[in-house]
Write an enzyme that holds these catalytic residues in place. Structure first.
Site, PDB file in Angstrom:
ATOM      1  N   SER A  24     -41.093 -14.394  37.459  1.00 26.19           N
ATOM      2  CA  SER A  24     -40.365 -13.221  36.994  1.00 26.19           C
ATOM      3  C   SER A  24     -41.133 -12.545  35.853  1.00 26.19           C
ATOM      4  O   SER A  24     -42.239 -12.068  36.057  1.00 26.19           O
ATOM      5  CB  SER A  24     -38.946 -13.625  36.589  1.00 26.19           C
ATOM      6  OG  SER A  24     -38.152 -12.506  36.307  1.00 26.19           O
ATOM      7  N   SER A  25     -40.577 -12.518  34.640  1.00 28.91           N
ATOM      8  CA  SER A  25     -41.307 -11.948  33.513  1.00 28.91           C
ATOM      9  C   SER A  25     -42.649 -12.646  33.324  1.00 28.91           C
ATOM     10  O   SER A  25     -43.641 -12.025  32.936  1.00 28.91           O
ATOM     11  CB  SER A  25     -40.466 -12.082  32.237  1.00 28.91           C
ATOM     12  OG  SER A  25     -41.156 -11.594  31.111  1.00 28.91           O
TER      13      SER A  25
END
Length: 318
Positions: free
Chosen positions: A151-152
């Site tokens: 994700s991030s």
């Protein structure tokens, strides 16, 4: 739906790490076979934190893996979600670095100019310092330093590969967006960011995406491959994963835009699909001969694509 997703991510990030008992420090003073917090490693402009795992069997010039958590996560939480790395580190001779971002809902800064610029003083600068410190501390092979993230963490993996291509040989990341997709956003978290990128609204040609990558790290004199004006960085090979049921970070466009970006950087085009690879329900998308860029599309999988540590290590060559 967004609220439920945030709860899911926060819950998975908070999982504890059941580390074995330490075997005592080595000559570098760092305990082995246990997740260890490192208090200092050099310049740290955004106050990152760092944990690492080094096996007691470490020998010679080991490999280094930088593993990045997602939003609302921590290094120890990500270590708990990727325990396959610790299990395999002994037989394959590598150290895993688990840094933590403490800003913007624990998301990595992939939006500000400082972080999207080599040595600009953002999160990316702190992460590069961590990698350099670890490489020196463990006498690592500089050609065997790798990065992965979810994700991030995947978004930052793409940024690090762009801003510091000389530090990494390969990338394997999960559920991200192209490098520079959030440039100029007021933040990088689901709460603070402009949602246009996450929703798949940033579309560029391959050449435009490649220009974004190259702008993050202007080539110093005497560096890179080629001659004269044709010189350029040697960028790491990239493996990216995404679930087609991800409505948190739009799959259909962000997965495509990542592949477009790195396909242009590596000058490779899509050649074939391999179904049920590495497991049923996944499709491996091969670009060129598959040595510089591959994608994995996971059917029916949402935002949190399980980490495939063994496949990652095969891609890294360790």
């Amino acid at each position: 739906m967004l609220f439920k997703t945030l709860i899911l991510l926060a819950g998975t990030a908070a999982v504890g790490h059941a580390a074995p008992s330490p075997q005592g420090p080595s000559a570098d003073g760092i305990p082995r076979d246990v997740l260890t917090q490192i208090p200092s490693w050099g310049p740290n402009p955004t106050n990152l934190q760092l944990h690492l795992y080094a096996p007691s069997t470490l020998t010679g010039k080991p490999s280094i893996i930088l593993a990045l958590h997602g939003c609302f996560g921590t290094g120890p939480g990500h270590a708990a979600m990727t325990q396959g790395f610790q299990t395999l580190s002994s037989s394959r001779n590598f150290v895993v670095l688990y840094p933590s971002s403490i800003n913007d809902n624990n998301c990595w800064d992939v939006a500000s100019l400082s972080s999207l610029t080599r040595d600009g003083g953002g999160d990316s600068t702190g992460l590069a310092t961590i990698v350099r410190w670890a490489s020196t501390t463990f006498n690592a092979d500089p050609k065997r330093v790798f990065i992965t993230g979810s994700s991030s963490g995947c978004m930052m993996s793409n940024v690090m590969a762009s801003a510091y291509p000389d530090l990494f040989s390969a990338v394997s990341c999960y559920s991200g967006v192209p490098a520079g997709c959030l440039a100029g956003s007021p933040g990088s978290s689901p709460i603070s960011a402009d949602q246009t990128c996450a929703n798949g609204g940033i579309r560029k040609t391959g050449e435009e995406w490649a220009a974004v990558v190259k702008a993050m790290a202007p080539l110093p004199e005497g560096k890179g491959k080629g001659k004269g004006k044709g010189r350029e960085w040697k960028y790491p090979k990239v493996q990216t994963w995404h679930g087609d049921n991800d409505f948190f970070v739009n799959y259909f466009h962000n997965f495509e835009e990542q592949l477009k970006q790195w396909g242009t950087i590596h000058e490779v085009e899509f050649t074939r699909n391999e179904t049920s690879v590495p497991v049923p329900g996944y499709t491996k998308m091969v670009y060129g001969d598959g040595t510089k860029l591959v994608g994995y599309s996971a059917s029916g999988v949402g935002h949190v694509v399980p980490q495939h540590e063994v496949v990652d290590l095969e891609w890294f060559g360790i």
